[in-house]
Design a protein around this motif. Structure first.
Motif, PDB file in Angstrom:
ATOM      1  N   VAL A  17      -1.493  -7.024   3.600  1.00  0.00           N
ATOM      2  CA  VAL A  17      -1.283  -5.729   2.952  1.00  0.00           C
ATOM      3  C   VAL A  17      -0.265  -4.982   3.806  1.00  0.00           C
ATOM      4  O   VAL A  17      -0.521  -4.688   4.981  1.00  0.00           O
ATOM      5  CB  VAL A  17      -2.584  -4.916   2.850  1.00  0.00           C
ATOM      6  N   ARG A  33       0.840  -1.200   0.000  1.00  0.00           N
ATOM      7  CA  ARG A  33       0.000   0.000   0.000  1.00  0.00           C
ATOM      8  C   ARG A  33       0.876   1.251   0.000  1.00  0.00           C
ATOM      9  O   ARG A  33       1.818   1.361   0.786  1.00  0.00           O
ATOM     10  CB  ARG A  33      -0.933   0.038   1.217  1.00  0.00           C
ATOM     11  N   LEU A  69      -3.410   0.615  -3.418  1.00  0.00           N
ATOM     12  CA  LEU A  69      -2.574  -0.574  -3.506  1.00  0.00           C
ATOM     13  C   LEU A  69      -1.784  -0.560  -4.809  1.00  0.00           C
ATOM     14  O   LEU A  69      -2.291  -0.157  -5.853  1.00  0.00           O
ATOM     15  CB  LEU A  69      -3.437  -1.837  -3.458  1.00  0.00           C
TER      16      LEU A  69
END
Length: 297
Positions: free
Chosen positions: A224, A196, A203
């Motif tokens: 993430v 990210r 993203l």
């Protein structure tokens, strides 16, 4: 207004940019009470409210925004002129502020900065590591370092590094369990580790190229992250496939902790460039820094 008000204007600019009296006072090296007094005096002299104060933040009023739009470039011009006076010194001096990605900071900038500051004691270098796209004019940086494909418009750009390649990697255990992707489309059936962007919040879309064919792939997975070192650790731990500049994974690939896949889809691309506003006159210190950095094949 007279010349004696320049100090108050500089203080207003700091408060407006920092959106905080506390941070502005720290930046200027003055007390918060002195800063507040200066702002009240400036507003009283103008007969206008320049700042809106709340318990959480400070923001410019409409009048403040208009003043800020003129004041920032004007003070930049003054800074440029003061910097140009260092040409009269026997040796380069002054502060160079650079915003850069982590990869460029470690692989390109730091070796140069270490040597430059050791040889030139009057030069101060500030490196601000940020993976986002910083507005170097608004944030008062002398220059930024980014990949060639992400350069801002209306900037002078100087190449400072070689071409780079991306690498898709995973642990041997992960591929033994889930199989090996042959094409980027196969990633839809795999757990991937997303990255990210810290500034935009979006993203990163994985970018591949082979024989002139470009593919952009949105991947999915349980993780993430916004730090490439954590991404490497997660891949080594078998949590999925990661995608990064190959330099980050060189050691892990060499010792067998990571296996590279889709290598034929990872063609070289433009590396790092240093960019800066075309209208600004570089100081002798910055010119020396640029000449030292300039990439030579």
């Amino acid at each position: 207004m007279g010349r004696e008000d320049l100090g108050g204007l500089a203080m207003f600019l700091a408060v407006a940019e920092e959106k905080s009296f506390t941070r502005a006072a720290a930046r200027l090296g003055v007390s918060q009470s002195a800063l507040s007094h200066s702002m009240r005096r400036l507003e009283a002299k103008l007969g206008l409210r320049l700042l809106t104060r709340t318990t959480r933040s400070v923001s410019p009023t409409i009048a403040g925004e208009r003043l800020l739009a003129t004041l920032g470039p004007a003070l930049d011009d003054i800074d440029d002129m003061l910097s140009s006076l260092t040409e009269l010194r026997e040796r380069p001096a002054g502060t160079i502020r650079i915003t850069t990605s982590k990869h460029a900071a470690r692989t390109i900038l730091w070796p140069v900065v270490e040597r430059l500051t050791a040889e030139n004691p009057d030069i101060v270098v500030e490196l601000s590591v940020d993976s986002g796209l910083t507005d170097i004019v608004a944030d008062r940086f002398d220059a930024g370092v980014r990949l060639g494909e992400r350069l801002e418009k209306d900037m002078i750009a100087e190449r400072i590094g070689p071409q780079l390649r991306m690498a898709a990697v995973g642990s041997p255990a992960y591929f033994a369990k889930h199989g090996t992707p042959i094409t980027p489309d196969d990633l839809a059936r795999h757990s991937c580790i997303n990255l990210r962007f810290t500034t935009s919040g979006g993203l990163y879309v994985w970018e591949f190229e082979k024989a002139g064919r470009e593919l952009k792939v949105k991947v999915e997975g349980q993780l993430v992250l916004n730090d490439v070192d954590l991404t490497v650790d997660a891949a080594v731990a078998g949590r999925g496939i990661a995608f990064m500049i190959e330099d980050h994974a060189t050691d892990q690939i060499a010792n067998g902790h990571l296996v590279r896949v889709l290598e034929d889809w990872c063609e070289p691309f433009d590396g790092h460039y240093l960019y800066y506003p075309s209208r600004r006159q570089p100081s002798p210190a910055f010119s020396l820094f640029l000449e030292t950095l300039r990439f030579r094949k």
